[in-house]
Design an enzyme around this catalytic site. Structure first.
Site, PDB file in Angstrom:
ATOM      1  N   SER A  18       0.852  -1.191   0.000  1.00 27.45           N
ATOM      2  CA  SER A  18       0.000   0.000   0.000  1.00 27.45           C
ATOM      3  C   SER A  18       0.887   1.239   0.000  1.00 27.45           C
ATOM      4  CB  SER A  18      -0.886  -0.007   1.245  1.00 27.45           C
ATOM      5  OG  SER A  18      -1.512   1.246   1.396  1.00 27.45           O
TER       6      SER A  18
ATOM      7  N   HIS B 229      -1.468  -1.490  -4.153  1.00 26.47           N
ATOM      8  CA  HIS B 229      -2.699  -1.009  -3.498  1.00 26.47           C
ATOM      9  C   HIS B 229      -2.614   0.513  -3.337  1.00 26.47           C
ATOM     10  CE1 HIS B 229      -6.183  -1.636  -0.778  1.00 26.47           C
ATOM     11  NE2 HIS B 229      -5.663  -0.661  -0.053  1.00 26.47           N
TER      12      HIS B 229
ATOM     13  N   MET C 273     -11.733  -4.980   5.970  1.00 30.04           N
ATOM     14  CA  MET C 273     -10.844  -4.040   6.660  1.00 30.04           C
ATOM     15  C   MET C 273     -10.536  -4.580   8.051  1.00 30.04           C
ATOM     16  SD  MET C 273     -10.011  -1.460   4.735  1.00 30.04           S
ATOM     17  CE  MET C 273      -9.092  -0.636   6.019  1.00 30.04           C
TER      18      MET C 273
ATOM     19  N   MET D 121     -11.989   4.971  -0.473  1.00 27.29           N
ATOM     20  CA  MET D 121     -12.588   5.276   0.839  1.00 27.29           C
ATOM     21  C   MET D 121     -13.195   6.669   0.726  1.00 27.29           C
ATOM     22  SD  MET D 121      -9.566   3.669   3.146  1.00 27.29           S
ATOM     23  CE  MET D 121      -8.462   3.735   1.750  1.00 27.29           C
TER      24      MET D 121
ATOM     25  N   HIS E  53      -8.409   1.446  -3.865  1.00 28.47           N
ATOM     26  CA  HIS E  53      -9.305   1.283  -2.713  1.00 28.47           C
ATOM     27  C   HIS E  53      -9.960   2.636  -2.431  1.00 28.47           C
ATOM     28  CE1 HIS E  53      -9.507   0.293   1.914  1.00 28.47           C
ATOM     29  NE2 HIS E  53     -10.697   0.423   1.372  1.00 28.47           N
TER      30      HIS E  53
ATOM     31  N   ASP F   7      -6.893  -5.793   4.819  1.00 27.55           N
ATOM     32  CA  ASP F   7      -6.174  -4.517   4.766  1.00 27.55           C
ATOM     33  C   ASP F   7      -6.116  -3.912   6.162  1.00 27.55           C
ATOM     34  OD1 ASP F   7      -5.100  -2.111   3.983  1.00 27.55           O
ATOM     35  OD2 ASP F   7      -6.829  -1.449   2.810  1.00 27.55           O
TER      36      ASP F   7
ATOM     37  N   ASP G 209      -4.623   3.772  -1.900  1.00 33.71           N
ATOM     38  CA  ASP G 209      -5.703   4.226  -1.013  1.00 33.71           C
ATOM     39  C   ASP G 209      -6.172   5.613  -1.409  1.00 33.71           C
ATOM     40  OD1 ASP G 209      -6.008   2.098   0.918  1.00 33.71           O
ATOM     41  OD2 ASP G 209      -3.993   2.609   1.604  1.00 33.71           O
TER      42      ASP G 209
ATOM     43  N   MET H 139      -8.643   8.524  -0.331  1.00 33.01           N
ATOM     44  CA  MET H 139      -9.441   8.994   0.813  1.00 33.01           C
ATOM     45  C   MET H 139      -9.899  10.429   0.545  1.00 33.01           C
ATOM     46  SD  MET H 139      -7.149   7.659   3.988  1.00 33.01           S
ATOM     47  CE  MET H 139      -6.330   6.067   3.973  1.00 33.01           C
TER      48      MET H 139
HETATM   49  C1  DX5 Z   1      -5.984   2.131   5.787  1.00 31.67           C
HETATM   50  C2  DX5 Z   1      -5.602   1.728   4.383  1.00 31.67           C
HETATM   51  C3  DX5 Z   1      -4.555   0.694   4.310  1.00 31.67           C
HETATM   52  C4  DX5 Z   1      -3.219   1.057   4.938  1.00 31.67           C
HETATM   53  C5  DX5 Z   1      -2.714  -0.170   5.643  1.00 31.67           C
HETATM   54  O1  DX5 Z   1      -7.179   2.822   5.767  1.00 31.67           O
HETATM   55  O2  DX5 Z   1      -6.731   1.258   3.668  1.00 31.67           O
HETATM   56  O3  DX5 Z   1      -4.339   0.246   2.981  1.00 31.67           O
HETATM   57  O4  DX5 Z   1      -2.264   1.503   4.024  1.00 31.67           O
HETATM   58  O5  DX5 Z   1      -1.584   0.182   6.329  1.00 31.67           O
HETATM   59  P1  DX5 Z   1      -0.828  -0.808   7.327  1.00 31.67           P
HETATM   60  O6  DX5 Z   1      -0.412  -2.000   6.521  1.00 31.67           O
HETATM   61  O7  DX5 Z   1       0.322   0.025   7.798  1.00 31.67           O
HETATM   62  O8  DX5 Z   1      -1.796  -1.155   8.412  1.00 31.67           O
HETATM   63 ZN    ZN Z   2      -6.419   0.261   1.688  1.00 35.11          ZN
END
Ligand code: DX5
Ligand code: ZN
Length: 219
Positions: free
Chosen positions: A9, A33, A137, A68, A66, A175, A35, A37
């Site tokens: 990620s 991956h 999650m 969010m 992903h 994740d 993210d 947000m």
């Molecule tokens: C959190 C993200 C994850 C995050 C995971 O909301 O969706 O993808 O990067 O990070 P680690 O592996 O550090 O928990």
């Molecule tokens: Zn994620």
């Protein structure tokens, strides 16, 4: 059982040298991956369409986006056009998950559905056999580096049960808080697609971290 894969990620990467960071993990895995947000569905802001467009030019890795965000359907096409290969939305953010899955498929992309740890797992079960991937999650979405939530294991198992009962080939992704210790446990529970941020990028040798995580996952 699907082959186990690690998807680094980039939330935990050094964004000032993002393309180099990606090149390093590309040596060890095909999946990345990303993210997204919006500061609304989750209390943080990250990468938008221009970032995906830009890193798309640097790698052929499979981009797992992903989302969010509230109103994820507004962003399927922009991210697909920018180079996403897989698009995952949260079940909490759409009125009609079936329509969201169909919209992603119409764009020719793989469709994923994710579920927040505070949402009863039953909410996602009706869509498990219809989508390509279910992302369970294992931390509250928004930030990297959090502790793995133990109750995720029974949630993964509940999704696995539906897949097995229906002889489906849906992939289970996990994740949040994935490390050498949690990786084998989520695989035993039924997951095969492990997202990892800090465990990969906090190790100076990112490719080695990916390989180690994979070997722990399979142990
Ligand atoms: C959190 C993200 C994850 C995050 C995971 O909301 O969706 O993808 O990067 O990070 P680690 O592996 O550090 O928990
Ligand atoms: Zn994620």
């Amino acid at each position: 059982m699907n082959d186990v894969v690690i998807a680094p990620s980039i939330l935990a990467a050094d964004c000032g040298r993002l393309n180099e960071e990606i090149k390093e993990v590309e040596a060890a895995t095909s999946y990345l991956h990303i993210d997204v947000m919006d500061g609304h569905y989750v209390p943080n802001l990250t990468f938008g369409v221009p970032v995906v467009e830009s890193i798309r030019k640097a790698t052929n890795m499979i981009f797992d986006v992903h989302l969010m965000v509230t109103n994820p359907m507004d962003f399927f096409k922009p991210f697909a056009d920018a180079g996403a290969d897989m698009l995952t939305f949260h079940v909490e953010t759409v009125e009609d998950p079936d329509a969201a899955i169909d919209a992603i498929r119409k764009l020719g992309k793989r469709a994923g559905i994710s579920i927040h740890p505070d949402t009863p797992i039953e909410k996602v079960l009706p869509y498990v056999t219809k989508c390509d991937l279910v992302l369970v999650m294992s931390v509250r979405p928004g930030f990297g580096g959090q502790h793995f939530m133990e109750e995720s294991l029974s949630r993964i198992a509940a999704v696995r049960k539906v897949i097995d009962e229906n002889d489906a080939d849906t992939i289970i992704s996990v994740d949040g808080g994935i490390c050498d210790e949690t990786a084998p446990r989520v695989v035993s529970a039924g997951a095969s697609y492990l997202v990892a941020g800090s465990a990969v990028f906090s190790n100076k040798d990112h490719a080695r971290a990916v390989k180690e995580l994979l070997s722990c996952a399979l142990s």
